[in-house]
Design an enzyme around this catalytic site. Structure first.
Site, PDB file in Angstrom:
ATOM      1  N   ASP A  42      -5.125  -2.285  -0.526  1.00  0.00           N
ATOM      2  CA  ASP A  42      -6.012  -2.424   0.622  1.00  0.00           C
ATOM      3  C   ASP A  42      -7.428  -2.033   0.237  1.00  0.00           C
ATOM      4  O   ASP A  42      -7.640  -1.250  -0.694  1.00  0.00           O
ATOM      5  CB  ASP A  42      -5.544  -1.518   1.770  1.00  0.00           C
ATOM      6  CG  ASP A  42      -4.177  -1.905   2.290  1.00  0.00           C
ATOM      7  OD1 ASP A  42      -3.868  -3.107   2.306  1.00  0.00           O
ATOM      8  OD2 ASP A  42      -3.426  -0.993   2.673  1.00  0.00           O
ATOM      9  N   THR A  43      -8.377  -2.518   0.984  1.00  0.00           N
ATOM     10  CA  THR A  43      -9.781  -2.215   0.719  1.00  0.00           C
ATOM     11  C   THR A  43     -10.031  -0.712   0.711  1.00  0.00           C
ATOM     12  O   THR A  43     -10.814  -0.208  -0.087  1.00  0.00           O
ATOM     13  CB  THR A  43     -10.673  -2.902   1.776  1.00  0.00           C
ATOM     14  OG1 THR A  43     -10.347  -4.297   1.794  1.00  0.00           O
ATOM     15  CG2 THR A  43     -12.145  -2.738   1.461  1.00  0.00           C
TER      16      THR A  43
END
Length: 186
Positions: A42-43
């Site tokens: 995920d970012t």
């Protein structure tokens, strides 16, 4: 044969090569057009991201049937409670699926000091304690570790992938944003 890249993905980088309006992308760090992520982070997660130009190798790393283990260090809000940690070890019902059992251990004080400072730093609440765990899973579904720890009553403050299979981030000596060719170690 150089068909696997280990990348230490910084916080805030999106796992795609195409430009993004808000975040840096893999293209800002890696200029190899035939490589693609073998899995994602995920970012807001950091750490070891593998990329390959080999379809078979990508499947071996990402397909749940191969049970390729991924190890994370998670900074959690609260205090360690053995019964809640045991729920992670046994597998936890996330509504859309039940996770496989995970390996979980509480990190010793100071162990997480091996990590770099996150930019920006996590929010710190002086009245709320936190601790670190090491968790190894063999699925890797969307936001799985964060969802598992939340379900166990532990909001995740920081999540860093430290290993994929036998490939360990600390053995590679990569700072955030750095990459190197790596041997595949299933």
């Amino acid at each position: 044969m150089k068909n696997l890249i280990a990348f230490n993905k910084p916080y805030g980088v999106i796992c795609q090569f195409s430009p993004h309006e808000k975040h840096k992308s893999l293209k800002d760090f890696i200029d190899l057009p035939s490589f693609y992520p073998a899995g994602r982070l995920d970012t807001d997660s950091e750490g070891l991201l593998l990329l390959t130009d080999d379809g078979w190798l990508q499947a071996k790393i990402t397909d749940p049937k191969f049970k390729h283990p991924k190890t994370y260090w998670a900074q959690l809000e609260g205090l360690p409670d053995e019964s809640r940690l045991e729920s992670l070890r046994k597998g936890i019902d996330l509504g859309d699926f039940v996770t496989r059992p995970a390996l979980v251990r509480v990190l010793n004080p100071g162990e997480a000091e091996r990590l770099w400072e996150r930019v920006p730093p996590i929010r710190v609440r002086k009245t709320v304690p936190d601790f670190w765990i090491e968790i190894t899973i063999s699925e890797g579904k969307n936001r799985q570790v964060r969802r598992m720890t939340a379900k166990a009553g532990y909001p995740c403050l920081r999540l860093v992938r430290v290993a994929s299979g036998r490939l360990k981030l600390f053995d590679l000596d990569l700072r955030p944003g750095e990459w190197a060719y790596a041997p595949f170690k299933p």
